[in-house]
Design an enzyme around this catalytic site. Structure first.
Site, PDB file in Angstrom:
ATOM      1  N   ARG A  46       0.848  -1.209   0.000  1.00  0.00           N
ATOM      2  CA  ARG A  46       0.000   0.000   0.000  1.00  0.00           C
ATOM      3  C   ARG A  46       0.879   1.253   0.000  1.00  0.00           C
ATOM      4  O   ARG A  46       0.575   2.262  -0.631  1.00  0.00           O
ATOM      5  CB  ARG A  46      -0.972  -0.002   1.195  1.00  0.00           C
ATOM      6  CG  ARG A  46      -1.738   1.305   1.338  1.00  0.00           C
ATOM      7  CD  ARG A  46      -3.007   1.226   2.189  1.00  0.00           C
ATOM      8  NE  ARG A  46      -2.887   0.392   3.355  1.00  0.00           N
ATOM      9  CZ  ARG A  46      -2.227   0.712   4.472  1.00  0.00           C
ATOM     10  NH1 ARG A  46      -1.582   1.865   4.567  1.00  0.00           N
ATOM     11  NH2 ARG A  46      -2.180  -0.130   5.491  1.00  0.00           N
ATOM     12  N   TYR A  98     -17.346  14.130 -16.531  1.00  0.00           N
ATOM     13  CA  TYR A  98     -17.748  12.728 -16.407  1.00  0.00           C
ATOM     14  C   TYR A  98     -18.791  12.570 -15.282  1.00  0.00           C
ATOM     15  O   TYR A  98     -18.674  13.217 -14.230  1.00  0.00           O
ATOM     16  CB  TYR A  98     -16.493  11.885 -16.137  1.00  0.00           C
ATOM     17  CG  TYR A  98     -16.787  10.470 -15.746  1.00  0.00           C
ATOM     18  CD1 TYR A  98     -17.556   9.647 -16.571  1.00  0.00           C
ATOM     19  CD2 TYR A  98     -16.322   9.946 -14.548  1.00  0.00           C
ATOM     20  CE1 TYR A  98     -17.844   8.344 -16.204  1.00  0.00           C
ATOM     21  CE2 TYR A  98     -16.598   8.642 -14.180  1.00  0.00           C
ATOM     22  CZ  TYR A  98     -17.370   7.847 -15.007  1.00  0.00           C
ATOM     23  OH  TYR A  98     -17.658   6.562 -14.640  1.00  0.00           O
ATOM     24  N   ASP A 170      -8.368  16.967 -15.618  1.00  0.00           N
ATOM     25  CA  ASP A 170      -8.552  15.567 -16.010  1.00  0.00           C
ATOM     26  C   ASP A 170      -8.172  15.480 -17.493  1.00  0.00           C
ATOM     27  O   ASP A 170      -8.903  15.960 -18.359  1.00  0.00           O
ATOM     28  CB  ASP A 170     -10.017  15.176 -15.768  1.00  0.00           C
ATOM     29  CG  ASP A 170     -10.320  13.732 -16.137  1.00  0.00           C
ATOM     30  OD1 ASP A 170      -9.577  13.168 -16.957  1.00  0.00           O
ATOM     31  OD2 ASP A 170     -11.313  13.183 -15.629  1.00  0.00           O
ATOM     32  N   LYS A 195      -8.487   4.130 -19.540  1.00  0.00           N
ATOM     33  CA  LYS A 195      -8.830   4.546 -20.901  1.00  0.00           C
ATOM     34  C   LYS A 195      -7.598   4.448 -21.831  1.00  0.00           C
ATOM     35  O   LYS A 195      -7.108   3.359 -22.050  1.00  0.00           O
ATOM     36  CB  LYS A 195      -9.416   5.961 -20.858  1.00  0.00           C
ATOM     37  CG  LYS A 195     -10.525   6.139 -19.801  1.00  0.00           C
ATOM     38  CD  LYS A 195     -11.720   5.275 -20.114  1.00  0.00           C
ATOM     39  CE  LYS A 195     -12.943   5.507 -19.249  1.00  0.00           C
ATOM     40  NZ  LYS A 195     -12.803   5.323 -17.815  1.00  0.00           N
TER      41      LYS A 195
HETATM   42  N1  PLP Z   1     -12.527  10.889 -15.933  1.00  0.00           N
HETATM   43  C1  PLP Z   1     -13.086  10.682 -17.139  1.00  0.00           C
HETATM   44  C2  PLP Z   1     -13.008  11.770 -18.182  1.00  0.00           C
HETATM   45  C3  PLP Z   1     -13.739   9.483 -17.413  1.00  0.00           C
HETATM   46  O1  PLP Z   1     -14.303   9.304 -18.624  1.00  0.00           O
HETATM   47  C4  PLP Z   1     -13.807   8.478 -16.407  1.00  0.00           C
HETATM   48  C5  PLP Z   1     -14.481   7.196 -16.645  1.00  0.00           C
HETATM   49  O2  PLP Z   1     -15.164   7.009 -17.622  1.00  0.00           O
HETATM   50  C6  PLP Z   1     -13.204   8.748 -15.165  1.00  0.00           C
HETATM   51  C7  PLP Z   1     -12.579   9.955 -14.968  1.00  0.00           C
HETATM   52  C8  PLP Z   1     -13.240   7.729 -14.060  1.00  0.00           C
HETATM   53  O3  PLP Z   1     -12.317   6.731 -14.307  1.00  0.00           O
HETATM   54  P1  PLP Z   1     -12.476   5.206 -13.809  1.00  0.00           P
HETATM   55  O4  PLP Z   1     -13.643   4.629 -14.526  1.00  0.00           O
HETATM   56  O5  PLP Z   1     -11.161   4.597 -14.166  1.00  0.00           O
HETATM   57  O6  PLP Z   1     -12.703   5.265 -12.335  1.00  0.00           O
END
Ligand code: PLP
Length: 402
Positions: A46, A98, A170, A195
């Site tokens: 961890r 998101y 992000d 992704k």
């Molecule tokens: N940020 C964006 C732009 C996303 O599209 C997503 C998920 O689709 C996330 C964050 C969250 O990521 P995770 O699904 O790996 O938790």
């Protein structure tokens, strides 16, 4: 060193013990020091794990930060960053974010007295107007999910810093291949590694990269205390995926631009959202910030009712109906009922995420097959026969536009 070289060589040094050119995968949960008085470099997974440390070194090199932290998912990374805040603080986030980010801001942080304002980031005066004395963080997506809106990162960083707030970006959709937000003034870059970084729909992961050592230390403290670390096998797969990130992303962007143009010319399509189209309202920012790589996500609305839209989403054969983006296989989904279902309806409507919106993630299949798949869905659900497509040389060796 160029990004593609860094993605292969930094954090991926050969194993000094055996000479293996691929570093081994360390699944160990705990580590014993080598001698009575010596300290092990790692003690408990961890707190630190060699496979994770390798990936974090690569991530820091890609975004050109002082360090990175790898998390169990994108949401765990977002949670880690938001844990910098305390009760009474205020966050400004874009309207085009998101669904899970919306949910953690509105339904988890609100429980501990942290308030969020959603502001369209194409309106910097509205951002200024939303600032409060308690504003500690601005949260932006580059480009936004699902409407592919853009933010002027330099301008937003200037506003954030003038008000003593952090700018977190992000960067999941742009990837460091197209934009490196830290170089434009952002304090934190966040990725859903699930992704494009992983790229093969076979891992869950997230990352934060920063340009300030004190901030890295604080985020590490929070991560170790809360425990949302990326598992070693996922780190290994992610490091492997990153080695092909640049070539994958460039190809996916090429196909996405082509598909966006095809959709924009289609008589059954009402509107296409894609930063690479001159019709995008922030095309100037796209030119300035995305290095000619406009991403592999394309959203659009049909000139059709909601039921026909639903039928369309189920009618494709190569595009699979599933959430997520950024992998080698193409996906199709309806944000209103899938990726953004956690929005309160009023906020979703205000953000412009219509029930009729369709989001595509463009993979690495041949672009001709993908367009024929979409043509099949148009024919099947909307009775559109052969549709005008520009003269195309499908020979990819020769280039899409020759
Ligand atoms: N940020 C964006 C732009 C996303 O599209 C997503 C998920 O689709 C996330 C964050 C969250 O990521 P995770 O699904 O790996 O938790």
């Amino acid at each position: 060193m160029h990004l593609s070289t860094r993605s292969i060589h930094i954090g991926n040094e050969k194993d000094p013990l055996t000479g293996a050119v691929i570093p081994p995968l360390y699944l160990a949960a705990t580590f014993a020091p080598p001698g009575e008085f010596s300290e092990a470099a790692f003690d408990y997974s961890r707190s630190g794990n060699p496979t994770r440390a390798g990936l974090e070194t690569t991530l820091a090199a890609l975004e050109e930060g002082v360090g990175a932290l790898a998390y169990a998912s994108g949401m765990a990374a977002i949670h880690g960053a938001l844990m910098l805040l305390k009760s009474g603080d205020h966050v400004i986030a874009g309207t085009d974010i998101y669904g899970g980010t919306y949910r953690i801001l509105h339904k988890i942080l609100s429980r501990v007295g942290i308030e969020t304002s959603l502001v369209p980031f194409d309106d910097l005066e509205a951002v200024e107007a939303a600032i409060r004395p308690t504003t500690r963080m601005i949260w932006a997506e580059n480009p936004g999910n699902p409407l592919l809106s853009l933010v002027d990162i330099e301008a937003l960083a200037e506003i954030a810093h003038r008000h003593d707030a952090l700018l977190a970006v992000d960067n999941t959709f742009a990837t460091p291949v197209a934009t490196q937000p830290l170089k434009l003034g952002a304090d934190i870059v966040m990725h859903s590694a699930t992704k494009f970084l992983g790229g093969h729909s076979d891992l869950l992961g997230g990352a934060l990269v920063v340009r300030d050592k004190a901030l890295l230390k604080e985020l590490y403290f929070i991560q170790n205390a809360t425990g949302g670390v990326m598992a070693p096998l996922d780190c290994y797969l992610c490091a492997r995926g990153i080695k092909t990130l640049e070539v994958r992303f460039r190809e996916q962007c090429k196909s996405a631009l082509w598909i966006a143009q095809f959709l924009e010319n289609h008589p059954a399509v009402k509107k296409v959202f894609y930063p690479g189209l001159p019709s995008h309202p922030q095309y100037d920012i796209a030119q300035k910030q995305l290095r000619g790589l406009y991403g592999a996500v394309v959203s659009f609305e049909l000139k059709a009712d909601f039921l026909a839209t639903k039928r369309f989403i189920s009618a494709t054969r190569l595009f699979q109906r599933a959430v997520s983006v950024g992998a080698v296989e193409s996906l199709i989904e309806q944000p209103a009922s899938m990726s953004h279902a956690s929005y309160d309806k009023a906020d979703r409507v205000k953000a412009g995420i219509d029930d009729g919106l369709i989001r595509l993630s463009i993979g690495l299949e041949h672009v001709q097959d993908l367009i024929e798949d979409l043509q099949g869905a148009f024919q099947h659900t909307l009775n559109h026969e052969a549709v005008h497509t520009p003269e195309v040389n499908w020979d990819l060796e020769a280039g899409y536009f020759s």
